[in-house]
Write a protein that holds these residues in place. Structure first.
Motif, PDB file in Angstrom:
ATOM      1  N   SER A  47       0.863  -1.187   0.000  1.00  0.00           N
ATOM      2  CA  SER A  47       0.000   0.000   0.000  1.00  0.00           C
ATOM      3  C   SER A  47       0.891   1.226   0.000  1.00  0.00           C
ATOM      4  O   SER A  47       1.847   1.289   0.774  1.00  0.00           O
ATOM      5  CB  SER A  47      -0.899   0.021   1.239  1.00  0.00           C
ATOM      6  N   THR A  48       0.589   2.170  -0.859  1.00  0.00           N
ATOM      7  CA  THR A  48       1.383   3.405  -0.904  1.00  0.00           C
ATOM      8  C   THR A  48       0.462   4.576  -0.544  1.00  0.00           C
ATOM      9  O   THR A  48      -0.760   4.464  -0.664  1.00  0.00           O
ATOM     10  CB  THR A  48       1.997   3.625  -2.308  1.00  0.00           C
ATOM     11  N   PRO A  49       1.040   5.711  -0.118  1.00  0.00           N
ATOM     12  CA  PRO A  49       0.197   6.836   0.327  1.00  0.00           C
ATOM     13  C   PRO A  49      -0.622   7.462  -0.807  1.00  0.00           C
ATOM     14  O   PRO A  49      -0.281   7.298  -1.988  1.00  0.00           O
ATOM     15  CB  PRO A  49       1.220   7.867   0.834  1.00  0.00           C
ATOM     16  N   ALA A  50      -1.674   8.184  -0.431  1.00  0.00           N
ATOM     17  CA  ALA A  50      -2.487   8.895  -1.425  1.00  0.00           C
ATOM     18  C   ALA A  50      -1.689  10.052  -2.021  1.00  0.00           C
ATOM     19  O   ALA A  50      -1.909  10.461  -3.154  1.00  0.00           O
ATOM     20  CB  ALA A  50      -3.764   9.417  -0.778  1.00  0.00           C
ATOM     21  N   ILE A  51      -0.778  10.578  -1.226  1.00  0.00           N
ATOM     22  CA  ILE A  51       0.002  11.754  -1.661  1.00  0.00           C
ATOM     23  C   ILE A  51       1.452  11.363  -1.919  1.00  0.00           C
ATOM     24  O   ILE A  51       2.059  10.633  -1.132  1.00  0.00           O
ATOM     25  CB  ILE A  51      -0.061  12.846  -0.557  1.00  0.00           C
ATOM     26  N   GLU A  52       1.981  11.829  -3.045  1.00  0.00           N
ATOM     27  CA  GLU A  52       3.401  11.618  -3.377  1.00  0.00           C
ATOM     28  C   GLU A  52       3.951  12.973  -3.840  1.00  0.00           C
ATOM     29  O   GLU A  52       3.184  13.912  -4.070  1.00  0.00           O
ATOM     30  CB  GLU A  52       3.544  10.624  -4.539  1.00  0.00           C
ATOM     31  N   TYR A 110      -1.496  -4.170  -5.584  1.00  0.00           N
ATOM     32  CA  TYR A 110      -2.008  -3.031  -4.811  1.00  0.00           C
ATOM     33  C   TYR A 110      -3.468  -2.789  -5.137  1.00  0.00           C
ATOM     34  O   TYR A 110      -3.975  -3.223  -6.188  1.00  0.00           O
ATOM     35  CB  TYR A 110      -1.183  -1.758  -5.060  1.00  0.00           C
ATOM     36  N   ALA A 111      -4.142  -2.123  -4.235  1.00  0.00           N
ATOM     37  CA  ALA A 111      -5.551  -1.771  -4.431  1.00  0.00           C
ATOM     38  C   ALA A 111      -5.757  -0.443  -3.733  1.00  0.00           C
ATOM     39  O   ALA A 111      -5.724  -0.388  -2.497  1.00  0.00           O
ATOM     40  CB  ALA A 111      -6.444  -2.856  -3.835  1.00  0.00           C
ATOM     41  N   ASP A 112      -5.918   0.637  -4.503  1.00  0.00           N
ATOM     42  CA  ASP A 112      -5.893   1.984  -3.913  1.00  0.00           C
ATOM     43  C   ASP A 112      -6.765   2.972  -4.685  1.00  0.00           C
ATOM     44  O   ASP A 112      -7.042   2.768  -5.864  1.00  0.00           O
ATOM     45  CB  ASP A 112      -4.459   2.541  -3.959  1.00  0.00           C
ATOM     46  N   TRP A 113      -7.119   4.050  -4.008  1.00  0.00           N
ATOM     47  CA  TRP A 113      -7.805   5.160  -4.678  1.00  0.00           C
ATOM     48  C   TRP A 113      -6.805   5.966  -5.500  1.00  0.00           C
ATOM     49  O   TRP A 113      -5.665   6.175  -5.064  1.00  0.00           O
ATOM     50  CB  TRP A 113      -8.448   6.095  -3.647  1.00  0.00           C
ATOM     51  N   MET A 114      -7.242   6.417  -6.676  1.00  0.00           N
ATOM     52  CA  MET A 114      -6.432   7.284  -7.531  1.00  0.00           C
ATOM     53  C   MET A 114      -7.265   8.538  -7.834  1.00  0.00           C
ATOM     54  O   MET A 114      -8.502   8.517  -7.708  1.00  0.00           O
ATOM     55  CB  MET A 114      -6.101   6.597  -8.866  1.00  0.00           C
ATOM     56  N   PHE A 145     -10.988   3.821  -8.182  1.00  0.00           N
ATOM     57  CA  PHE A 145     -10.226   2.778  -7.497  1.00  0.00           C
ATOM     58  C   PHE A 145      -9.560   1.865  -8.504  1.00  0.00           C
ATOM     59  O   PHE A 145     -10.195   1.429  -9.459  1.00  0.00           O
ATOM     60  CB  PHE A 145     -11.169   1.969  -6.609  1.00  0.00           C
ATOM     61  N   GLN A 146      -8.285   1.601  -8.291  1.00  0.00           N
ATOM     62  CA  GLN A 146      -7.572   0.660  -9.168  1.00  0.00           C
ATOM     63  C   GLN A 146      -7.008  -0.472  -8.322  1.00  0.00           C
ATOM     64  O   GLN A 146      -6.542  -0.236  -7.209  1.00  0.00           O
ATOM     65  CB  GLN A 146      -6.362   1.326  -9.828  1.00  0.00           C
ATOM     66  N   PHE A 147      -7.029  -1.711  -8.870  1.00  0.00           N
ATOM     67  CA  PHE A 147      -6.092  -2.685  -8.324  1.00  0.00           C
ATOM     68  C   PHE A 147      -5.070  -2.952  -9.411  1.00  0.00           C
ATOM     69  O   PHE A 147      -5.366  -2.806 -10.598  1.00  0.00           O
ATOM     70  CB  PHE A 147      -6.790  -3.963  -7.827  1.00  0.00           C
ATOM     71  N   GLY A 148      -3.860  -3.292  -8.981  1.00  0.00           N
ATOM     72  CA  GLY A 148      -2.803  -3.459  -9.978  1.00  0.00           C
ATOM     73  C   GLY A 148      -1.856  -4.577  -9.620  1.00  0.00           C
ATOM     74  O   GLY A 148      -1.728  -4.965  -8.442  1.00  0.00           O
ATOM     75  N   PHE A 149      -1.206  -5.121 -10.635  1.00  0.00           N
ATOM     76  CA  PHE A 149      -0.197  -6.175 -10.489  1.00  0.00           C
ATOM     77  C   PHE A 149       1.089  -5.662 -11.140  1.00  0.00           C
ATOM     78  O   PHE A 149       1.033  -5.202 -12.287  1.00  0.00           O
ATOM     79  CB  PHE A 149      -0.646  -7.455 -11.219  1.00  0.00           C
ATOM     80  N   GLU A 150       2.203  -5.726 -10.428  1.00  0.00           N
ATOM     81  CA  GLU A 150       3.469  -5.260 -11.008  1.00  0.00           C
ATOM     82  C   GLU A 150       4.539  -6.325 -10.770  1.00  0.00           C
ATOM     83  O   GLU A 150       4.606  -6.901  -9.688  1.00  0.00           O
ATOM     84  CB  GLU A 150       3.927  -3.938 -10.355  1.00  0.00           C
TER      85      GLU A 150
END
Ligand code: HAM
Length: 423
Positions: free
Chosen positions: A42-47, A108-112, A127-132
Motif C-alpha cells: 500500500s502506498t500513500p495517497a500523496i506523493e 495493490y488496491a488503492d484510490w487514484m 479505485f484501481q487494483f494493480g499487479f506489477e
C-alpha cells in the motif's frame, strides 16, 4: 434550514447496497494475487508531484492536465496519486526490494485521482487494483501477466472481452520511429489541433494519443511502431504473442496502441468489453523497462497492469452479473417484554461473540412487526424470548421455513444452532 452539502463533482459515495460489488471484485482480484504469488503493497495517497512528472511524463494528459497538484502547508509540491505504478517503483527502491531475489511481484488496491470530465466509467476519484512484476525481462512474464488480467475478468464472469496488444519497442528503436513520425507530421503541422502542435515539438509519440476527431485521418495514416522494432524487441514481441497462443488467449494486434503514459517500453495492452469498445477499457498495462533506472535504481526490466474497479462494477451492474457475497444474518432474535428485551440484547451479544451473525429489532415491541423484519432478512432461524422464557431460562427456536418451534434451555442455544444452521 441549515445548508445541505453535496459530493464534490466527480467524487462518489459507495452506499450499502453497492458494497457487495466492491467486496466481490476486490475479493476475486486479491485471490488471484495470492494464487499467483503477488504480495500486497500500500502506498500513500500523496506523493511528490515530481515523481509523476518524471515517470508518467509532464506533457501527458494524466500529469499535464489531470493531476491534482498543489503545495502543502510547507510549500512542498505534492500530488494526489493519479496512478499506482510510479509509487510502487518508488516503494520498491525505498523499501529495499531491489535487493530481494528478483522478480518481485507486487499487488495493490488503492484510490487514484484525476481531474477528468466525469462521465460513465470516468471519475475524479476512482479505485484501481494493480499487479506489477519488477526484475523480469523474459517474454514468458508478459504472457503470464496478460493471462492473469484475462483470467480475473473471466472469473468475474464479464463476458466477451477484446484484448489489444502492441509493442512500442525500446528507447533505441523508438528513436528511429520518432524520426519517421516527425517526417510524416511535419508537412501537416498546420492542420493539427493545438495540443498536437505542442506534442509535435515536445513528445511526438503522444501525437498518436490525440483524441481530436479532426486529427483522426492524419493519425490513422501515420507510420506504425511495429515496422520500426529492432531485432531484440521484435523477437520479444513475437515470443509474447506465442505465449498468448499457448494460453489460448485471443488477442488483437493494434499497431496504434501507445497508451497515455510515457514510461512504457515494448509490450503494451488494453482489455475492454467487446460490446463497449476502448472508451471503456477495464484493464491496461505493459512493460516499463527503463522506469526503475529513471527513478534512481539500477536498470530493472518490469511490467504490470491496473484495473479500473469503478468501471468493472458499472459493467457488472449493466450486465446484471450475479454477485453473492453478502453476509446474511443467520439468526433473528425476537423479544416480548422489558426483561426479554434485556435478555435478547445479551443473547445477541453472545451469539455475535461466538461468530454467529445475528440481528434483532430491539426498538420494536410488536412480535408481528419483528417477524416481518426477520422475514425480510431471510434468516433460516428465529429465537423467541417472552416473559415465560425469561423466567424458565429457555428460548424458543423457530425454523423459519417450516414454521416448527421448539423450546430449548438458554445454555444449550449455541449447540442447538450449530446443529440446525446451514454451514
Ligand atoms: P491507465 O490506463 O491510466 O493505466 O489506467 C488503468 C485503468 O484504470 C483504466 O483502463 C481504467 O479502467 C481505469 N481508470 C483510469 N482513469 C479512470 C477514471 N478517471 N475513472 C475510472 N476509472 C479510470 C495506469 O494507470 C497504469 N498505472 C497501468 C499500469 C500498471 N501499467 C503498468 N502497470
Amino acid at each position: 434550514m441549515a445548508k445541505k452539502f453535496q459530493r464534490v463533482r466527480g467524487m462518489n459515495d459507495i452506499l450499502p447496497q453497492d458494497q457487495k460489488y466492491w467486496k466481490h471484485v476486490l475479493g476475486v482480484a486479491e485471490t488471484q494475487a495470492i494464487f499467483s504469488g503477488f504480495q500486497k503493497v500500500s502506498t500513500p495517497a500523496i506523493e511528490s508531484a515530481e515523481l509523476f512528472k518524471r515517470s508518467v511524463g509532464g506533457d501527458t494528459d494524466i500529469v499535464g492536465k489531470e493531476m491534482y497538484e498543489f503545495k502543502d502547508k510547507s510549500g512542498a509540491p505534492i500530488a494526489l496519486k493519479p496512478e499506482g505504478t510510479a509509487p510502487i517503483v518508488r516503494a520498491y527502491l525505498e523499501g529495499g526490494m531491489a535487493s530481494w531475489p528478483q522478480p518481485v511481484k507486487l499487488f495493490y488496491a488503492d484510490w487514484m485521482f484525476r481531474y477528468e470530465r466525469p462521465q460513465a466509467g470516468r471519475r475524479r476519484q476512482f479505485f484501481q487494483f494493480g499487479f506489477e512484476v519488477l526484475g523480469e525481462e523474459e517474454s514468458a512474464a508478459d504472457g503470464e501477466l496478460i493471462g492473469i488480467a484475462w483470467q480475473i475478468l473471466e472469473k468475474l464472469g464479464l463476458g466477451q472481452m477484446h484484448l489489444a496488444v502492441n509493442s512500442i519497442g525500446c528507447g533505441d528503436c523508438r528513436e528511429s520511429y520518432k524520426k519517421a513520425l516527425l517526417a510524416y507530421y511535419k508537412p501537416k503541422q498546420k492542420q493539427l489541433c493545438g495540443d498536437c502542435k505542442v506534442r509535435f515539438k515536445e513528445n511526438p509519440l503522444r501525437l498518436l494519443d490525440c483524441k481530436e476527431k479532426k486529427d483522426e485521418k492524419i493519425r490513422n495514416e501515420a507510420p506504425v511502431m511495429l515496422d520500426f522494432l529492432c531485432v531484440d524487441c521484435k523477437a520479444h514481441f513475437t515470443e509474447t504473442l506465442e505465449y498468448l497462443d499457448e494460453l489460448e488467449i485471443p488477442y488483437n494486434l493494434e499497431s496504434r496502441l501507445v497508451r497515455g503514459l510515457d514510461y512504457y517500453t515494448r509490450t503494451v495492452f488494453e482489455i475492454w468489453p467487446q460490446d463497449l469498445g476502448s472508451n471503456f477499457t477495464l484493464i491496461a498495462g505493459g512493460r516499463y523497462d527503463d522506469l526503475v533506472e529513471l527513478l534512481g535504481g539500477k536498470k530493472t526490466p518490469a511490467l504490470g497492469f491496473a484495473a479500473g474497479v469503478d468501471r468493472i462494477i458499472e459493467y457488472i451492474k449493466e450486465k446484471k452479473v450475479p454477485v453473492t457475497t453478502e453476509v446474511i444474518p443467520k439468526v433473528f432474535v425476537v423479544q416480548l417484554g422489558q426483561e426479554a428485551k434485556k435478555r435478547a440484547a445479551k443473547l445477541l451479544f453472545d451469539l455475535r461473540g461466538q461468530g454467529i451473525s445475528a440481528e434483532a429489532a430491539l426498538t420494536k415491541d410488536n412480535i408481528g412487526n419483528q417477524m416481518k423484519i426477520a422475514d425480510k432478512f431471510g434468516v433460516p432461524i428465529a429465537l423467541i424470548l417472552g416473559q415465560k422464557e425469561v423466567m424458565d431460562k429457555t428460548v424458543i427456536i423457530r425454523d423459519m421455513n417450516s414454521g416448527t418451534q421448539e423450546e430449548v434451555r438458554l445454555q444449550d442455544v449455541s449447540e442447538e444452532l450449530q446443529k440446525r444452521l446451514p454451514k
